[in-house]
Write a protein that holds these residues in place. Structure first.
Motif, mmCIF file in Angstrom:
data_model
loop_
_atom_site.group_PDB
_atom_site.id
_atom_site.type_symbol
_atom_site.label_atom_id
_atom_site.label_comp_id
_atom_site.label_asym_id
_atom_site.label_seq_id
_atom_site.Cartn_x
_atom_site.Cartn_y
_atom_site.Cartn_z
ATOM 1 N N VAL A 25 0.843 -1.202 0.000
ATOM 2 C CA VAL A 25 0.000 0.000 0.000
ATOM 3 C C VAL A 25 0.875 1.249 0.000
ATOM 4 O O VAL A 25 0.624 2.208 -0.747
ATOM 5 C CB VAL A 25 -0.943 0.022 1.229
ATOM 6 C CG1 VAL A 25 -1.688 1.355 1.317
ATOM 7 C CG2 VAL A 25 -1.934 -1.132 1.165
ATOM 8 N N ARG A 28 2.268 2.002 -3.401
ATOM 9 C CA ARG A 28 1.250 2.535 -4.312
ATOM 10 C C ARG A 28 0.928 3.994 -3.998
ATOM 11 O O ARG A 28 0.750 4.810 -4.898
ATOM 12 C CB ARG A 28 -0.027 1.684 -4.246
ATOM 13 C CG ARG A 28 0.110 0.324 -4.916
ATOM 14 C CD ARG A 28 -1.251 -0.273 -5.240
ATOM 15 N NE ARG A 28 -2.059 -0.508 -4.050
ATOM 16 C CZ ARG A 28 -2.013 -1.602 -3.312
ATOM 17 N NH1 ARG A 28 -1.163 -2.581 -3.625
ATOM 18 N NH2 ARG A 28 -2.801 -1.745 -2.256
ATOM 19 N N PRO A 34 -3.634 10.147 -7.923
ATOM 20 C CA PRO A 34 -5.096 10.132 -7.821
ATOM 21 C C PRO A 34 -5.732 10.451 -9.167
ATOM 22 O O PRO A 34 -5.156 11.174 -9.983
ATOM 23 C CB PRO A 34 -5.388 11.259 -6.812
ATOM 24 C CG PRO A 34 -4.102 11.482 -6.102
ATOM 25 C CD PRO A 34 -3.020 11.150 -7.082
ATOM 26 N N THR A 53 -11.323 8.045 8.550
ATOM 27 C CA THR A 53 -10.410 6.919 8.294
ATOM 28 C C THR A 53 -9.125 7.041 9.118
ATOM 29 O O THR A 53 -8.601 6.031 9.594
ATOM 30 C CB THR A 53 -10.054 6.825 6.794
ATOM 31 O OG1 THR A 53 -9.512 8.079 6.343
ATOM 32 C CG2 THR A 53 -11.273 6.476 5.953
ATOM 33 N N ASN A 88 -7.641 -3.169 6.497
ATOM 34 C CA ASN A 88 -8.828 -2.500 5.965
ATOM 35 C C ASN A 88 -8.833 -1.011 6.300
ATOM 36 O O ASN A 88 -9.239 -0.176 5.484
ATOM 37 C CB ASN A 88 -10.107 -3.157 6.494
ATOM 38 C CG ASN A 88 -10.339 -4.533 5.884
ATOM 39 O OD1 ASN A 88 -9.853 -4.818 4.788
ATOM 40 N ND2 ASN A 88 -11.068 -5.387 6.583
ATOM 41 N N LEU A 91 -6.265 0.619 4.018
ATOM 42 C CA LEU A 91 -6.794 0.684 2.649
ATOM 43 C C LEU A 91 -7.846 1.787 2.529
ATOM 44 O O LEU A 91 -7.926 2.471 1.492
ATOM 45 C CB LEU A 91 -7.395 -0.664 2.252
ATOM 46 C CG LEU A 91 -6.398 -1.785 1.945
ATOM 47 C CD1 LEU A 91 -7.117 -3.110 1.755
ATOM 48 C CD2 LEU A 91 -5.579 -1.449 0.685
ATOM 49 N N ALA A 92 -8.618 1.990 3.578
ATOM 50 C CA ALA A 92 -9.629 3.057 3.566
ATOM 51 C C ALA A 92 -8.961 4.430 3.512
ATOM 52 O O ALA A 92 -9.409 5.324 2.782
ATOM 53 C CB ALA A 92 -10.521 2.942 4.794
ATOM 54 N N THR A 95 -7.662 4.884 -0.009
ATOM 55 C CA THR A 95 -8.774 5.089 -0.942
ATOM 56 C C THR A 95 -9.271 6.532 -0.896
ATOM 57 O O THR A 95 -9.540 7.143 -1.933
ATOM 58 C CB THR A 95 -9.928 4.125 -0.619
ATOM 59 O OG1 THR A 95 -9.463 2.780 -0.732
ATOM 60 C CG2 THR A 95 -11.093 4.330 -1.575
ATOM 61 N N VAL A 96 -9.387 7.077 0.313
ATOM 62 C CA VAL A 96 -9.824 8.477 0.443
ATOM 63 C C VAL A 96 -8.783 9.403 -0.184
ATOM 64 O O VAL A 96 -9.128 10.349 -0.903
ATOM 65 C CB VAL A 96 -10.074 8.847 1.918
ATOM 66 C CG1 VAL A 96 -10.391 10.340 2.044
ATOM 67 C CG2 VAL A 96 -11.214 8.033 2.490
ATOM 68 N N TYR A 98 -6.813 8.781 -2.636
ATOM 69 C CA TYR A 98 -6.923 8.664 -4.097
ATOM 70 C C TYR A 98 -8.139 9.403 -4.649
ATOM 71 O O TYR A 98 -8.200 9.698 -5.839
ATOM 72 C CB TYR A 98 -6.983 7.194 -4.513
ATOM 73 C CG TYR A 98 -5.628 6.561 -4.655
ATOM 74 C CD1 TYR A 98 -4.751 6.984 -5.645
ATOM 75 C CD2 TYR A 98 -5.215 5.542 -3.800
ATOM 76 C CE1 TYR A 98 -3.499 6.417 -5.769
ATOM 77 C CE2 TYR A 98 -3.963 4.973 -3.923
ATOM 78 C CZ TYR A 98 -3.111 5.416 -4.913
ATOM 79 O OH TYR A 98 -1.863 4.860 -5.032
ATOM 80 N N SER A 99 -9.112 9.708 -3.787
ATOM 81 C CA SER A 99 -10.301 10.418 -4.271
ATOM 82 C C SER A 99 -10.086 11.928 -4.368
ATOM 83 O O SER A 99 -10.983 12.648 -4.813
ATOM 84 C CB SER A 99 -11.492 10.126 -3.347
ATOM 85 O OG SER A 99 -11.355 10.791 -2.104
ATOM 86 N N THR A 116 -0.753 10.798 4.564
ATOM 87 C CA THR A 116 -1.170 9.407 4.368
ATOM 88 C C THR A 116 0.024 8.467 4.489
ATOM 89 O O THR A 116 -0.038 7.427 5.156
ATOM 90 C CB THR A 116 -1.832 9.244 2.987
ATOM 91 O OG1 THR A 116 -2.946 10.134 2.891
ATOM 92 C CG2 THR A 116 -2.305 7.817 2.764
#
Length: 349
Positions: A25, A28, A34, A53, A88, A91-92, A95-96, A98-99, A116
Motif C-alpha cells: 500500500v 502505491r 489520484p 479513516t 482495511n 486501505l480506507a 482510498t480516500v 486517491y479520491s 497518508t
C-alpha cells in the motif's frame, strides 16, 4: 509435540502478512496518482471521510498494540482478525487519498499524500516492533511506535483544506528555513573574525594557526552582497507569503495552477540559500560563491516574475516586486565585480 514457544510465534504469523500488505500500500501511495473522478468533488465530504479513516486507523493501532502488550497473547484466529482490521483501515485511508483530484492542486495533494504516507509508515513500524518484541511483553519501542501512529493520525485535522492554504503553509515553511540560515550566517559573521588572533603559535597548525578557518579581507568584501542576496530571499518569501494570504484564491483551475507554480519555484529558494551559505564559509572559493549566488539570483527573479503575472499580484503590489528585482540585480552585480579577477584567471586557464 510443538517446540516451546512455537504456538505463540505462529500466532503472530498474520502480522508478517500484514507487514507485506502495508508495504505494498505504501509503495502505491508513494508512486500512484489520484484520478480526476467522474463525480464532482465535494470538499466537505472528502475531509470528513479522511478524518474518519485516520481516526479508525488510530483505534486499530491501539487495539493491535494492546493485544500484544500482556498475556495471554491472541490466538492465530484473533491475530488474523486484528491484521485484517488494520489492513482495511489503511486501505480506507489510501482510498480516500486517491479520491482527491489532481485539479485541487499539486501542493495540497502532496501534503495529503505525505500525511497518508506517514500513517502507513507508522503502522508498518508498529507491526515490525511487535514482531521483534519478546513474547508477552510491552517494550518502550512498542509504546513509542503506537504513539507515532496516533500523532500521524491526528494530522488530518491540521491539514490545509484547499490549495491556497496549502501554498501558504509551504511558503511559511520555506521562509522559516531561510530565516534560520540567515540568522546562522549573521552569527558566523559576528563570531568569524580571525579565531587565532590571540594565539601566538600552535604546535600543530603553526604560527597564527590555519588561515583556512577564517575570512580574509577580500572574502569579507564579498560576504556583504552575498548577505544582501540572502536577505532579499527572506524579504521575497515574506512578501509572496503575504500576497498569497491576502489575495490567493483556489476557485478556478487557473488560480490553483498559478499557486502551484509559485510554491514549486519558491521551494527552490531554501536549498539555493543553503548552497550559497555553505560556499561562503572559509576557506572561500570565490568562483563557487559566484556560481551559487547566480543560481539563487535566478531562482529569486523567477519567483518575482511568476508572482507578478499571477492573480495574487494586484497593481498595488507591483512596487515591491520591482524593488526586490532591483535589489537582486544590485547584489549580483557587486558579487560579479568582486569576483571578476578570480573568475577571469580561472576561465583564461
Amino acid at each position: 509435540m510443538e517446540p516451546a514457544g512455537a504456538g505463540p510465534r505462529r500466532a503472530r504469523e498474520p502480522l508478517r502478512d500484514l507487514r507485506g500488505a502495508l508495504r505494498a500500500v505504501l509503495a502505491r501511495v508513494r508512486e500512484g496518482e489520484p484520478g480526476e473522478g467522474r463525480e464532482p468533488f465535494e470538499p466537505q465530504r472528502f475531509w470528513d471521510a479522511l478524518g474518519q479513516t485516520f481516526k479508525a486507523t488510530s483505534q486499530e493501532a491501539t487495539k493491535l498494540s494492546l493485544a500484544f502488550s500482556r498475556p495471554p497473547l491472541p490466538s492465530v484466529e484473533d491475530c488474523q482478525k486484528l491484521s485484517e482490521d488494520v489492513q482495511n483501515a489503511i486501505l480506507a485511508v489510501a482510498t480516500v487519498y486517491y479520491s482527491l483530484p489532481k485539479g485541487q492542486g499539486t501542493t495540497l495533494r502532496k501534503m495529503v499524500r505525505d500525511a497518508t504516507t506517514e500513517v502507513v509508515e507508522g503502522m508498518i513500524q508498529l507491526t515490525e516492533t511487535i514482531l521483534n518484541t519478546p513474547l508477552e511483553s510491552l517494550s518502550q519501542e512498542q509504546l513509542i511506535s503506537t504513539g507515532s501512529v496516533w500523532e500521524a493520525c491526528e494530522q488530518a485535522s491540521n491539514l490545509p483544506r484547499d490549495n491556497q492554504a496549502a501554498v501558504v503553509s509551504a511558503l511559511a515553511a520555506c521562509l522559516g528555513v531561510v530565516k534560520d540560515a540567515l540568522e546562522e550566517m549573521e552569527h558566523a559573521l559576528v563570531e568569524g573574525r580571525d579565531p587565532y588572533s590571540d594565539i601566538m603559535e600552535d604546535e600543530e597548525l603553526g604560527f597564527r594557526g590555519n588561515r583556512d578557518t577564517y575570512w580574509s579581507e577580500a572574502d569579507r568584501k564579498l560576504l556583504g552582497p552575498c548577505m544582501g542576496l540572502m536577505k532579499a530571499s527572506k524579504a521575497c518569501l515574506k512578501k509572496v507569503l503575504g500576497v498569497v494570504k491576502a489575495h490567493g484564491k483556489a476557485d478556478s483551475s487557473e488560480q490553483i495552477a498559478q499557486l502551484d507554480d509559485l510554491a514549486d519555484i519558491a521551494n527552490e529558494i531554501s536549498p539555493s540559500v543553503d548552497e550559497l551559505a555553505l560556499s561562503m564559509y572559509p576557506p572561500m572559493n570565490q568562483l563557487a560563491v559566484r556560481l551559487n549566488a547566480a543560481k539563487l539570483a535566478s531562482v529569486l527573479k523567477k519567483v518575482l516574475e511568476i508572482t507578478k503575472t499571477s492573480h495574487v499580484c494586484l497593481p498595488s503590489e507591483e512596487g515591491w516586486v520591482q524593488f526586490l528585482t532591483g535589489a537582486v540585480d544590485h547584489n549580483m552585480d557587486k558579487i560579479k565585480n568582486f569576483t571578476q579577477a578570480q573568475c577571469s584567471s580561472f576561465f583564461s586557464w
